[in-house]
Design an enzyme around this catalytic site. Structure first.
Site, mmCIF file in Angstrom:
data_model
loop_
_atom_site.group_PDB
_atom_site.id
_atom_site.type_symbol
_atom_site.label_atom_id
_atom_site.label_comp_id
_atom_site.label_asym_id
_atom_site.label_seq_id
_atom_site.Cartn_x
_atom_site.Cartn_y
_atom_site.Cartn_z
ATOM 1 C CD GLU A 37 -2.675 1.139 2.413
ATOM 2 O OE1 GLU A 37 -2.852 0.258 3.372
ATOM 3 O OE2 GLU A 37 -3.425 2.436 2.504
ATOM 4 N NE ARG A 263 3.221 -8.629 10.221
ATOM 5 C CZ ARG A 263 3.056 -7.428 9.598
ATOM 6 N NH1 ARG A 263 4.092 -6.649 9.747
ATOM 7 N NH2 ARG A 263 2.188 -7.147 8.773
ATOM 8 C CE LYS A 273 2.694 0.273 5.049
ATOM 9 N NZ LYS A 273 2.413 -0.025 3.540
HETATM 10 P P1 ATP Z 1 -0.179 -1.549 6.726
HETATM 11 O O1 ATP Z 1 -0.182 -1.661 8.201
HETATM 12 O O2 ATP Z 1 -0.111 -0.133 6.113
HETATM 13 O O3 ATP Z 1 -1.156 -2.700 6.031
HETATM 14 P P2 ATP Z 1 2.006 -3.484 5.803
HETATM 15 O O4 ATP Z 1 3.099 -3.644 6.651
HETATM 16 O O5 ATP Z 1 0.995 -4.779 5.942
HETATM 17 O O6 ATP Z 1 1.350 -2.189 6.373
HETATM 18 P P3 ATP Z 1 1.714 -3.438 3.106
HETATM 19 O O7 ATP Z 1 2.269 -2.359 2.189
HETATM 20 O O8 ATP Z 1 0.335 -3.735 3.064
HETATM 21 O O9 ATP Z 1 2.130 -2.877 4.570
HETATM 22 O O10 ATP Z 1 2.704 -4.568 2.808
HETATM 23 C C1 ATP Z 1 2.823 -4.975 1.503
HETATM 24 C C2 ATP Z 1 3.624 -6.562 1.847
HETATM 25 O O11 ATP Z 1 4.508 -6.643 2.500
HETATM 26 C C3 ATP Z 1 2.083 -7.389 2.365
HETATM 27 O O12 ATP Z 1 2.061 -8.578 1.434
HETATM 28 C C4 ATP Z 1 2.602 -7.685 3.773
HETATM 29 O O13 ATP Z 1 2.139 -8.860 3.969
HETATM 30 C C5 ATP Z 1 4.192 -7.640 3.475
HETATM 31 N N1 ATP Z 1 4.781 -7.442 4.750
HETATM 32 C C6 ATP Z 1 4.358 -6.194 5.496
HETATM 33 N N2 ATP Z 1 5.197 -6.178 6.508
HETATM 34 C C7 ATP Z 1 6.019 -7.356 6.692
HETATM 35 C C8 ATP Z 1 7.024 -8.014 7.329
HETATM 36 N N3 ATP Z 1 7.129 -7.624 8.800
HETATM 37 N N4 ATP Z 1 7.273 -9.341 7.209
HETATM 38 C C9 ATP Z 1 6.947 -9.838 5.924
HETATM 39 N N5 ATP Z 1 5.945 -9.362 5.080
HETATM 40 C C10 ATP Z 1 5.695 -7.971 5.350
#
Ligand code: ATP
Ligand code: MG
Length: 564
Positions: A37, A263, A273
């Site tokens: 996002e 994660r 974020k």
């Molecule tokens: P938000 O709270 O804004 O949704 P988010 O960290 O999930 O934050 P996204 O931009 O939706 O952010 O994440 C993009 C991709 O990265 C998603 O598929 C998410 O699952 C993955 N991702 C985010 N944080 C992690 C992490 N700590 N480890 C592994 N994958 C991650």
């Protein structure tokens, strides 16, 4: 696919894909996506997801899409879109021409919503958000049906179209899926699929005033793009029935499989974020690319390499269970990579003047120094040597502790690549601070080789005063002093655990003159001190180095053998 061989070390995701390929699922295709996002900069957790999705596509001759999940116009921005593309590329991955935006699918998504309404599987609800929360129930208590749940399809359709046309105010109506208010899974209790938001979108402008919710947009975006394996983090496991429900209800041609993995969590940092945005907006750090940030751009600026980050992601692997990885593993990977590639140079961070009393006043000798003992093809360079030098303050002690092999009155040390010197005396100013150290040198020891039978235990680095380059050095420490800053005590916030000493600026450092023409992001090893990277704000007048990572061990403590 016959060319896929099963390795015992295959992670569970790749093992699953091997199984799918064996039965020719998806006609043997593997299509993944990385769906950020654009509401912030990418962090090291995203790097794990990027390495996984692009890595799987590479390993199975498939492809990986970059898709911006841009369904929340209030929080998203092109600045983030641009930074994300830059970071993914920098990490070494290529989406080819498979760049997509969920916002490209707004028309299709709206049509899916209309189809659901026509099937009697979605309705317009006018409960306030507070009421909706009360009606939703809890984990132990089933929910209550909305009074608008049984409106006829035509009425829902009419209201939804009017929502779309901007006739209603924000918060007055939503479109909900009609599933099951008594489901044990709260996500299945008539989730919202569209809301009114009179916001400007960075791509669709003011065309829309209704925006789809993540769960609705995501599964259909995957389906539209022909994704085969929709890999996401564990918190989405509980959303999976909903993902499948939408796709099944509309009987779409492509029904991707959602698979969850744990994660990445790293100690002494935060990875949300929202929290990273707060650190930037409230100026707790300088920007998203502050070298202390766990962002890809921060790590790049600090001097971490894509190779090191990819090696780290490989090492942590993929698992089904949450765990916390030690920050030192990432630093280990950075050190391992830079050790192979970073040229060695000499720089003094806390300079103390050293004068060689018996060295000719105006003589300048050009001494040979090895650029990288790990890579002899990197060759040697000349380093100027003269009577007055700078050494590190802590390489001299008036009263030396036991096993102190550096300079102290009467003791001999080796000056790296230069001579064996002996400390004769020192000068103190009125405040008691040592300002000069006086030594004599043995001209027969050029190159640092002691006479037969003599052992010199300590070796120190130096920079000749006359030609020294003034540089600024920034030392970084962990941004948080608590192992898990997300675990806050009552009355505190994660900000209370910030390390007040995470940045130390040394503005009076000295470096060998060869560093005059360095370029931003060039890496070096400052002998005995660590790996340093040229900051992007450097210019000809002011060269700034970021300490990327310290060295594990310093050779001053090691026996002299192997130093020449
Ligand atoms: P938000 O709270 O804004 O949704 P988010 O960290 O999930 O934050 P996204 O931009 O939706 O952010 O994440 C993009 C991709 O990265 C998603 O598929 C998410 O699952 C993955 N991702 C985010 N944080 C992690 C992490 N700590 N480890 C592994 N994958 C991650
Ligand atoms: Mg997310």
């Amino acid at each position: 696919m016959e060319n896929v061989t099963e390795k015992p070390s295959l992670d569970f995701l790749r093992a699953k894909i091997v199984e799918d390929l064996k039965v020719n699922k998806n006609e043997g295709k593997v299509v993944t996506r990385f769906p950020p996002e654009p509401n912030g900069y990418l962090h090291i957790g995203h790097a794990k997801s990027i390495c996984l999705n692009f890595g799987i596509a590479r390993d199975f001759n498939g492809r990986c899409h970059l898709r911006f999940d841009d369904t929340n116009p209030a929080k998203e921005d092109v600045e983030y879109v641009d930074s994300i593309m830059e970071d993914v590329k920098w990490l070494g991955f290529d989406w080819g021409n498979h760049l997509y935006y969920a916002s490209d699918y707004y028309d299709a998504l709206c049509n899916y919503a209309i189809e659901l309404i026509k099937k009697g599987k979605a309705y317009v609800c006018e409960l306030t958000s507070d009421e909706m929360r009360d009606y939703r129930g809890t984990l132990t208590e089933i929910g209550k049906e909305s009074p608008h749940r049984n409106r006829p399809a035509e009425e829902n359709l009419d209201l939804f179209i009017r929502m779309k046309n901007g006739e209603f105010e924000e918060g007055t109506k939503v479109l909900r899926a009609k599933i099951d208010m008594s489901s044990p899974n709260v996500h299945m209790r008539d989730p919202v699929i569209y809301r009114i938001k009179k916001a400007h979108h960075h791509r669709t402008g003011d065309k829309w005033c209704i925006y789809p919710m993540y769960d609705f947009a995501h599964c259909f975006s995957d389906s539209i793009e022909g994704i085969t394996h929709s890999i996401c983090t564990l918190e989405f496991e509980i959303h999976r029935p909903l993902y499948d429900w939408f796709l099944d209800e509309l009987n779409v041609a492509c029904h991707p499989q959602q698979i969850e993995f744990a994660r990445l969590n790293i100690n002494y940092t935060v990875m949300s974020k929202r929290k990273l945005l707060q650190l930037v907006k409230e100026n707790h750090v300088k920007n998203w690319d502050d070298p202390r940030m766990p962002t890809i751009s921060g790590m790049r600026r600090r001097g971490y390499t894509p190779e090191a980050i990819r090696a780290f992601c490989d090492k942590v692997g993929v698992a089904k269970r949450e765990n916390v990885i030690d920050l030192s593993l990432l630093e280990f990977c950075v050190r391992e990579d830079l050790n192979k590639t970073a040229p060695r140079v000499m720089a003094v961070l806390n300079p103390l003047k050293l004068i060689i009393d018996n060295y000719p006043d105006d003589l300048v000798e050009e001494l040979d120094a090895v650029n990288n003992p790990e890579d002899l093809s990197a060759g040697t360079r000349k380093v100027p040597f003269s009577k007055v030098l700078y050494i590190e303050k802590d390489d001299f002690k008036e009263v030396a502790p036991k096993k102190y092999f550096r300079l102290t009155p009467g003791q001999e040390v080796r000056l790296r690549y230069a001579y064996i010197i002996k400390c004769e005396s020192f000068v103190k100013d009125t405040s008691g601070e040592i300002t000069e150290v006086h030594c004599t040198y043995d001209s027969s020891t050029r190159g640092g080789n002691p006479p037969e039978g003599k052992k010199i235990k300590g070796t120190i680095h130096w920079v000749a005063e006359k030609s020294a380059l003034d540089v600024e050095v920034r030392l970084y420490d962990r941004l948080f002093s608590k192992e898990n800053p997300d675990d806050v005590e009552e009355g505190k916030t994660f900000l209370d655990y910030m390390n007040p000493n995470s940045l130390e600026i040394l503005s009076d450092c000295k470096a060998e003159p060869g560093l005059k023409n360095v370029k931003a992001l060039e890496h070096f090893q400052f002998e005995r001190l660590g790996y340093f990277t040229v900051d992007k704000d450097s210019n000809y007048d002011r060269i700034i180095f970021n300490r990327t990572v310290a060295l594990k061990d310093t050779w001053a403590k090691i026996e002299s053998s192997g130093n020449n």
